[in-house]
Write a protein that holds these residues in place. Structure first.
Motif, mmCIF file in Angstrom:
data_model
loop_
_atom_site.group_PDB
_atom_site.id
_atom_site.type_symbol
_atom_site.label_atom_id
_atom_site.label_comp_id
_atom_site.label_asym_id
_atom_site.label_seq_id
_atom_site.Cartn_x
_atom_site.Cartn_y
_atom_site.Cartn_z
ATOM 1 N N ALA A 79 0.859 -1.204 -0.060
ATOM 2 C CA ALA A 79 -0.126 0.134 0.007
ATOM 3 C C ALA A 79 0.981 1.327 0.058
ATOM 4 O O ALA A 79 0.583 2.240 -0.837
ATOM 5 N N TRP A 80 1.950 1.130 0.947
ATOM 6 C CA TRP A 80 2.991 2.223 0.962
ATOM 7 C C TRP A 80 3.382 2.675 -0.431
ATOM 8 O O TRP A 80 3.425 3.741 -1.031
ATOM 9 N N LEU A 84 3.225 5.989 -2.827
ATOM 10 C CA LEU A 84 4.555 6.683 -2.999
ATOM 11 C C LEU A 84 4.952 6.931 -4.575
ATOM 12 O O LEU A 84 5.368 7.858 -5.111
ATOM 13 N N ASN A 85 4.415 5.615 -5.148
ATOM 14 C CA ASN A 85 4.733 5.620 -6.797
ATOM 15 C C ASN A 85 3.595 6.524 -7.540
ATOM 16 O O ASN A 85 4.010 6.794 -8.611
ATOM 17 N N SER A 86 2.465 6.832 -6.985
ATOM 18 C CA SER A 86 1.582 7.677 -7.752
ATOM 19 C C SER A 86 1.573 9.025 -7.511
ATOM 20 O O SER A 86 2.319 9.954 -8.075
ATOM 21 N N LYS A 87 1.153 9.408 -6.210
ATOM 22 C CA LYS A 87 1.207 10.915 -6.142
ATOM 23 C C LYS A 87 2.538 11.552 -5.613
ATOM 24 O O LYS A 87 2.686 12.712 -6.163
ATOM 25 N N THR A 122 -7.042 6.596 8.846
ATOM 26 C CA THR A 122 -6.978 5.875 7.593
ATOM 27 C C THR A 122 -5.947 6.631 6.771
ATOM 28 O O THR A 122 -5.768 6.226 5.528
ATOM 29 N N GLY A 123 -5.351 8.031 7.213
ATOM 30 C CA GLY A 123 -4.737 8.780 6.215
ATOM 31 C C GLY A 123 -3.368 8.818 6.418
ATOM 32 O O GLY A 123 -2.543 9.920 5.797
ATOM 33 N N SER A 124 -2.596 7.838 7.014
ATOM 34 C CA SER A 124 -1.394 8.110 7.281
ATOM 35 C C SER A 124 -0.407 7.722 5.966
ATOM 36 O O SER A 124 0.540 8.747 6.073
ATOM 37 N N VAL A 125 -0.619 7.193 5.030
ATOM 38 C CA VAL A 125 0.048 7.201 3.813
ATOM 39 C C VAL A 125 -0.092 8.788 3.177
ATOM 40 O O VAL A 125 0.750 9.314 2.588
#
Ligand code: NAP
Length: 199
Positions: A79-80, A84-87, A122-125
Motif C-alpha cells: 500500500a505504501w 509513493l509511486n503515484s502521487k 486511515t490517512g497516514s500514507v
C-alpha cells in the motif's frame, strides 16, 4: 500561456481548468483515459510521451495522484509503495522531466492536501506523501531559482467532494472549487515560488 494539466477531468482538475481557461490560458488536458493526451503518473514513459506531445509549454499543473486510505495496521508495504509511486514519485517525475518541455521562467504546480498538516483516521500514507511533496517543493524551488517556479496547492476537502469524504473528514471545513481554482491561477501567473497554498 500553454499549460499541460494532468488530472484535468477530476474535481480539483476541473476547478483548475475552469479558472485557468477563464484567464485566457490554453489547456492541454491530460489524464489516464484521455483520448488525446493519455498519461499515467505511475508510468514514467507515458509522462515523457505526454510532455513530448504537448510541449513546448509555459507551465505544467498536476491535479492527479492517488494514495490508499486504510486503518494504520492495514497499510502494508504494498500500500505504501502504491501511494509513493503515484502521487509522490509521479508528480516528482512530471516536474523532473517537465523542465525539458517548459520554457525557462515557466512554472510547475503540484497538488498536495490538508493531510500534510491535519491527521485523519486511515490517512497516514496520504499524510506522509503530502508532507513529503511539500518539503520537496520548498527544497526544489531554491535549486530551480531563476529557471523555473514550483508551488503546491494544498486544499482542505472541496465543497464539491464533501459527500464523498463526509465520513473520513467529519466536521471539517470545506473550500469551494472556485477558490481552489484561483490558487492555481496564482501559482501560474504570479512571480512566487516555493509556496504551499494552504486553502
Ligand atoms: N477532492 C478533494 O476534496 C481534494 C482535497 C485536497 C486534495 N485533493 C487531492 O487532489 C488530487 C485529485 O483529487 P480529485 O478529488 O480531483 O480526484 P478525482 O476527482 O478522482 O480526479 C482525478 C483526476 O486525475 C486523473 N488520474 C487519476 N489517476 C491518475 C494517474 N495515475 N495518472 C494520471 N492521471 C490520473 C483522473 O482521470 P483518469 O481516471 O482518466 O486518469 C482524473 O482526471 C488527489 O491527489 C487528492 O488527494 C483532493
Amino acid at each position: 500561456m500553454k499549460i499541460l494539466l494532468v488530472g484535468a477531468t477530476g474535481t480539483v482538475g476541473r476547478a483548475a481548468k475552469d479558472a485557468l481557461v477563464a484567464r485566457g490560458h490554453e489547456i492541454v488536458a491530460a489524464h489516464r483515459s484521455s483520448p488525446d493526451y493519455p498519461v499515467d503518473l505511475t508510468d514514467p514513459g507515458s509522462i515523457q510521451d505526454v510532455l513530448d506531445r504537448a510541449g513546448p509549454l509555459d507551465a505544467v499543473v498536476c491535479t492527479a495522484g492517488t494514495t490508499p486510505y486504510a486503518p494504520w495496521d492495514e497499510l502494508d508495504r504494498e500500500a505504501w509503495l502504491t501511494g509513493l509511486n503515484s502521487k509522490l514519485l509521479g508528480q516528482v517525475e512530471l516536474v523532473r522531466r517537465g523542465t525539458a518541455a517548459v520554457r525557462t521562467g515557466g512554472s510547475f504546480t503540484v497538488i498536495t492536501g490538508i493531510l500534510a498538516r491535519e491527521p485523519i483516521r486511515t490517512g497516514s500514507v496520504a499524510a506522509a506523501v503530502n508532507g513529503a511533496l511539500e518539503a520537496w517543493v520548498v527544497a526544489s524551488a531554491g535549486e530551480l531559482w531563476g529557471r523555473y517556479r514550483l508551488n503546491a496547492v494544498s486544499p482542505t476537502v472541496l465543497t464539491e467532494s464533501k459527500d464523498k469524504y463526509a465520513d473520513a473528514f467529519p466536521g471539517y471545513p470545506t473550500v469551494d472549487a472556485a477558490v481552489v481554482g484561483q490558487a492555481f491561477v496564482r501559482s501560474v501567473e504570479s512571480m512566487e515560488t516555493g509556496q504551499i497554498y494552504r486553502i
